[in-house]
Scaffold this motif. Structure first.
Motif, mmCIF file in Angstrom:
data_model
loop_
_atom_site.group_PDB
_atom_site.id
_atom_site.type_symbol
_atom_site.label_atom_id
_atom_site.label_comp_id
_atom_site.label_asym_id
_atom_site.label_seq_id
_atom_site.Cartn_x
_atom_site.Cartn_y
_atom_site.Cartn_z
ATOM 1 N N LEU A 133 1.190 -1.097 0.148
ATOM 2 C CA LEU A 133 -0.104 -0.190 -0.192
ATOM 3 C C LEU A 133 0.973 1.749 -0.161
ATOM 4 C CD1 LEU A 133 -1.452 -2.259 2.544
ATOM 5 C CD2 LEU A 133 -3.458 -0.653 1.505
ATOM 6 N N SER A 134 0.485 2.391 -0.670
ATOM 7 C CA SER A 134 1.013 3.212 -0.556
ATOM 8 C C SER A 134 -0.078 4.748 -0.956
ATOM 9 C CB SER A 134 1.717 3.850 -1.337
ATOM 10 O OG SER A 134 2.617 4.746 -1.682
ATOM 11 N N GLU A 135 0.144 5.658 0.278
ATOM 12 C CA GLU A 135 -1.791 6.911 0.646
ATOM 13 C C GLU A 135 -2.330 6.264 0.408
ATOM 14 O OE1 GLU A 135 0.132 9.233 -3.223
ATOM 15 O OE2 GLU A 135 1.738 10.149 -1.930
ATOM 16 N N GLY A 136 -2.894 5.640 0.617
ATOM 17 C CA GLY A 136 -4.606 4.662 0.765
ATOM 18 C C GLY A 136 -4.284 4.089 -0.152
ATOM 19 N N ARG A 137 -3.767 3.243 -1.194
ATOM 20 C CA ARG A 137 -4.157 2.833 -1.894
ATOM 21 C C ARG A 137 -3.676 1.668 -2.256
ATOM 22 N NH1 ARG A 137 -7.872 5.087 -4.966
ATOM 23 N NH2 ARG A 137 -7.556 7.973 -5.053
#
Length: 372
Positions: free
Chosen positions: A207-211
Motif C-alpha cells: 500500500l501507498s497513500e491509502g491505495r
C-alpha cells in the motif's frame, strides 16, 4: 476460520481519506501481509476489519457475513497490538484465559486450552508470573497466546514484533509461521518490515497513500514489481532507480554514459527520442567487471563512495561520476575496493525495469502482474 473480503472499502476521518477503494479477498486459512511506508493506511485497513474504525463506504465480509455495522466484539476476530496490551495485575495463565472466561467457557475447558496454548508457545514455565516479570519476547508470546486461545475466525496482527530486538524478532517470526501452520487461522499481518513480509506471507499487499499498489506472492512482488514505488520499497538494499533519457535504442545515464537496449527490452517499448524514464535494477543484478574501462554497451563506470562489509557479503555505495546519481551494489564476500576507486559494472539487462517517470508504472514488457 473464514475468508475475509473487502469491496471498495474507504475510511475517511475529518474529510481526509485514509484508505481509498480497497478491494481484495483473503481465502480461508491464508496468511496475508499488508506492507508499506508509515502513513500508507495499512493499520487503518486492519482496524477497519477488526471493527475499531468505521467504514465510510464499501463492504466488508468475514465469512459470509457482512460486518460493516457489526461491533468489534461480535466479529469473532482477535487482534495483537505492538505494545502487547496485557493485563498487568493478572498472571500469564489468567491473561491467556481472559477471553475464554468472557465467553463463559467451562473451567475445565479453559484450563485445558491454556495448557495447550502455553505448550505450543513454550511458556508453560511462565504461567504463574505477571507481565512485569517477563521479557519483551515473553510478553509478546503471551499476547499471541491470548489471541490464539480464543480460536477466532480471523487473527489480526499490528506490527507485533517491532518492539523486539533483532535476535528475538527473528525467533518470534519463525514461531509465528509455525503457529499458523499448526492452527491454520486466517491471518492478516501489518508491518513496515519487508523481511517479515517476505518470509511470512502467502501473499503481500503493498500500500501507498491509502491505495493498493500491488498484490502477489512475495517472490512475484519482488521479482516483478508493478511500479517504481513497489520496486523501491521491497529489497535491502532497495532497487536502484536512476533517471535516464531514451536516445536511439539506448538509455543515456548521467552526462556521458549509456546502456544499449537489447531486442528483448525494446520489444513493446513505445518511447520517443529525448523522453525521460526511470531505470530500475536491483543491487544483486549488477556485476563488477575485472577491467577499469567501459568496453561493453551494458556497462557503466562508477566511483566507490562507501564500503559496508557484512561478512557473507559486502554492500557498495557508488556514484556515477559527474552526476548526483547513486547506485547500490551487493557482492559476495569481501571487496578489495576503497573509496574513490572506479569500477566497471555490468548490468543484467534481463533484470532491467523501465518505469514511466510520471506515474511510476512499468513500461517494458514483463510477465503479468496482479495490479488493481
Amino acid at each position: 476460520m473464514a475468508q475475509v473480503r473487502l469491496w471498495e472499502v474507504a475510511c475517511t476521518f475529518d474529510k481526509t481519506t485514509a484508505i481509498k477503494n480497497i478491494t481484495f479477498e483473503i481465502s480461508d486459512r491464508a496468511f496475508w501481509v499488508l506492507v508499506g511506508p508509515s502513513g500508507c493506511g495499512k493499520s487503518t485497513v486492519l482496524r477497519a476489519i477488526a471493527g475499531l474504525e468505521p467504514i465510510s463506504r464499501g463492504e466488508l465480509y468475514i465469512g459470509d457475513r457482512l460486518v460493516n455495522s457489526i461491533p468489534a466484539r461480535q466479529r469473532d476476530v482477535a487482534m495483537v497490538f505492538q505494545n502487547y496490551a496485557l493485563y498487568p495485575h493478572m498472571t500469564v495463565a489468567d491473561n491467556l484465559a481472559f477471553g475464554l472466561k468472557m465467553r463463559r467457557y467451562k473451567p475445565q475447558d479453559i484450563a485445558s486450552k491454556v495448557q495447550e496454548v502455553a505448550h505450543s508457545l513454550d511458556i508453560e514455565h511462565l504461567l504463574k508470573r505477571k507481565p512485569k516479570q517477563l521479557s519483551g519476547g515473553q510478553q509478546q508470546r503471551v499476547a499471541l497466546g491470548r489471541a490464539i486461545a480464543r480460536q477466532p475466525q480471523v487473527f489480526l496482527l499490528d506490527e507485533p514484533l517491532s518492539n523486539l530486538d533483532a535476535q528475538l524478532r527473528d525467533g518470534t517470526r519463525a514461531e509465528l509461521k509455525r503457529l499458523h501452520q499448526q492452527f491454520g487461522i486466517t491471518t492478516i499481518y501489518v508491518t513496515h518490515d519487508q523481511t517479515e513480509a517476505m518470509t511470512l506471507a502467502d501473499k503481500i499487499v503493498v500500500l501507498s497513500e491509502g491505495r493498493i499498489q500491488q498484490i502477489g506472492s512475495p517472490q512475484e512482488v519482488y521479482s516483478h514489481p508493478a511500479n517504481s514505488m513497489v520496486a523501491g520499497f521491497l529489497g535491502d538494499p532497495p532497487m536502484n532507480i536512476l533517471t535516464a533519457t531514451y536516445e536511439k535504442e539506448r538509455l543515456t545515464i548521467g552526462k556521458n554514459q549509456f546502456l544499449q537496449l537489447n531486442s528483448a527490452i525494446q520489444q513493446g517499448l513505445s518511447l520517443h527520442p529525448g523522453q525521460k524514464v526511470d531505470l530500475g535494477i536491483r543491487p544483486e543484478h549488477l556485476i563488477i567487471q575485472p577491467t577499469s574501462t567501459q568496453d561493453d554497451s551494458d556497462c557503466l563506470i562508477l566511483e566507490v563512495d562507501l564500503i559496508e562489509p557484512l561478512g557473507r557479503e559486502t554492500n557498495i555505495k557508488a556514484v556515477i561520476p559527474d552526476s548526483n546519481l547513486r547506485i547500490n551494489l551487493v557482492v559476495e564476500g569481501q571487496c578489495p575496493s576503497k573509496k574513490g576507486d572506479l569500477l566497471t559494472v555490468k548490468f543484467d539487462l534481463d533484470r532491467l525495469f523501465i518505469f514511466d517517470i510520471n506515474n511510476g508504472r512499468v513500461i517494458n514488457d514483463r510477465p503479468s502482474r496482479n495490479v488493481p
